[in-house]
Motif scaffolding. Structure first.
Motif, mmCIF file in Angstrom:
data_model
loop_
_atom_site.group_PDB
_atom_site.id
_atom_site.type_symbol
_atom_site.label_atom_id
_atom_site.label_comp_id
_atom_site.label_asym_id
_atom_site.label_seq_id
_atom_site.Cartn_x
_atom_site.Cartn_y
_atom_site.Cartn_z
ATOM 1 N N ILE A 136 2.559 1.647 -3.488
ATOM 2 C CA ILE A 136 1.608 2.172 -4.483
ATOM 3 C C ILE A 136 1.367 3.659 -4.254
ATOM 4 C CG2 ILE A 136 -0.810 2.068 -5.233
ATOM 5 C CD1 ILE A 136 -0.574 -1.033 -4.753
ATOM 6 N N LYS A 137 1.245 4.055 -3.011
ATOM 7 C CA LYS A 137 1.051 5.479 -2.693
ATOM 8 C C LYS A 137 2.229 6.305 -3.199
ATOM 9 C CE LYS A 137 -0.056 8.520 1.168
ATOM 10 N NZ LYS A 137 -0.305 8.607 2.598
ATOM 11 N N GLU A 138 3.458 5.809 -3.017
ATOM 12 C CA GLU A 138 4.643 6.514 -3.509
ATOM 13 C C GLU A 138 4.618 6.640 -5.032
ATOM 14 O OE1 GLU A 138 7.136 8.166 -1.898
ATOM 15 O OE2 GLU A 138 5.928 7.804 -0.107
ATOM 16 N N TYR A 139 4.224 5.589 -5.721
ATOM 17 C CA TYR A 139 4.122 5.638 -7.186
ATOM 18 C C TYR A 139 3.082 6.671 -7.624
ATOM 19 C CZ TYR A 139 7.085 1.548 -7.973
ATOM 20 O OH TYR A 139 8.152 0.678 -8.052
ATOM 21 N N GLU A 140 1.981 6.725 -6.910
ATOM 22 C CA GLU A 140 0.934 7.685 -7.257
ATOM 23 C C GLU A 140 1.400 9.124 -7.058
ATOM 24 O OE1 GLU A 140 -2.278 6.332 -4.760
ATOM 25 O OE2 GLU A 140 -2.905 4.793 -6.211
ATOM 26 N N LYS A 153 0.835 -1.204 0.000
ATOM 27 C CA LYS A 153 0.000 0.000 0.000
ATOM 28 C C LYS A 153 0.872 1.258 0.000
ATOM 29 C CE LYS A 153 -4.307 0.931 2.180
ATOM 30 N NZ LYS A 153 -5.129 0.828 3.397
ATOM 31 N N THR A 200 3.611 10.163 -10.051
ATOM 32 C CA THR A 200 3.015 10.262 -11.405
ATOM 33 C C THR A 200 2.027 11.386 -11.509
ATOM 34 O OG1 THR A 200 1.328 8.645 -10.794
ATOM 35 C CG2 THR A 200 3.302 7.840 -11.915
#
Length: 168
Positions: free
Chosen positions: A161-165, A158, A168
């Motif tokens: 994914i938050k870091e990727y969001e 989780k 981007t």
């Protein structure tokens, strides 16, 4: 770089002090890594009858179950899967005070941290764990609690994914 030579040297000190130990070493020779041990060097360790080289192990669960202490005196480490797995199985841990290792183990709280490449400190930590089984058990129990709280795979995924969001 995982501290194998330091571990063997520390165990030799422990043996000379009259302690009975068995050192299980899991993993294959990494021919692509120039700092890896050679087959000849591994064979030379055969002179130590307390060492068992296990090679590649698919199911580390069995190894952890049969182990009293997990030692990873790595010179450098990312977030160590080995330490997380051992922690989740309530194993007392001795590792080095380097990033990645000290992110999992808090010295004197849920395990022991030693300076990297310090054979004497490693031997002292091993002897301490062997001589204090009740405290070693408490370290293992605390490690499991911390691992579940901070390193649960769902939580890590989780956060990733938050870091990727954010990027981007």
């Amino acid at each position: 770089e995982k501290g194998l030579s330091e571990t063997i040297s520390a165990c030799n000190i422990i043996l000379k002090q009259g302690y009975k130990i068995e050192l299980l070493i899991a993993g294959e020779i990494d021919l692509g890594n120039r700092s890896s041990y050679t087959k000849k060097e591994i064979k030379d360790f055969g002179k130590y009858n307390y060492i068992k080289f296990l090679g590649h192990i698919r199911d580390m669960h069995k190894i952890y179950l049969s182990s009293d202490i997990v030692i990873l005196p790595s010179w450098r480490e990312g977030l160590s899967k080995t330490l997380i797995e051992a922690s989740s199985m309530k194993k007392p841990i001795i590792t080095t005070n380097v990033p990645g290792c000290r992110d999992i183990i808090e010295n004197g709280i849920n395990g022991l941290l030693v300076p990297k490449k310090d054979i004497e400190a490693l031997a002292l930590a091993i002897r301490f764990m062997i001589s204090n089984p009740k405290l070693a058990k408490i370290f293992g129990e605390r490690s499991r609690i911390r691992t579940i709280k901070e390193f649960d795979i769902k939580k890590i995924n989780k956060q990733t994914i938050k870091e990727y969001e954010i990027c981007t």
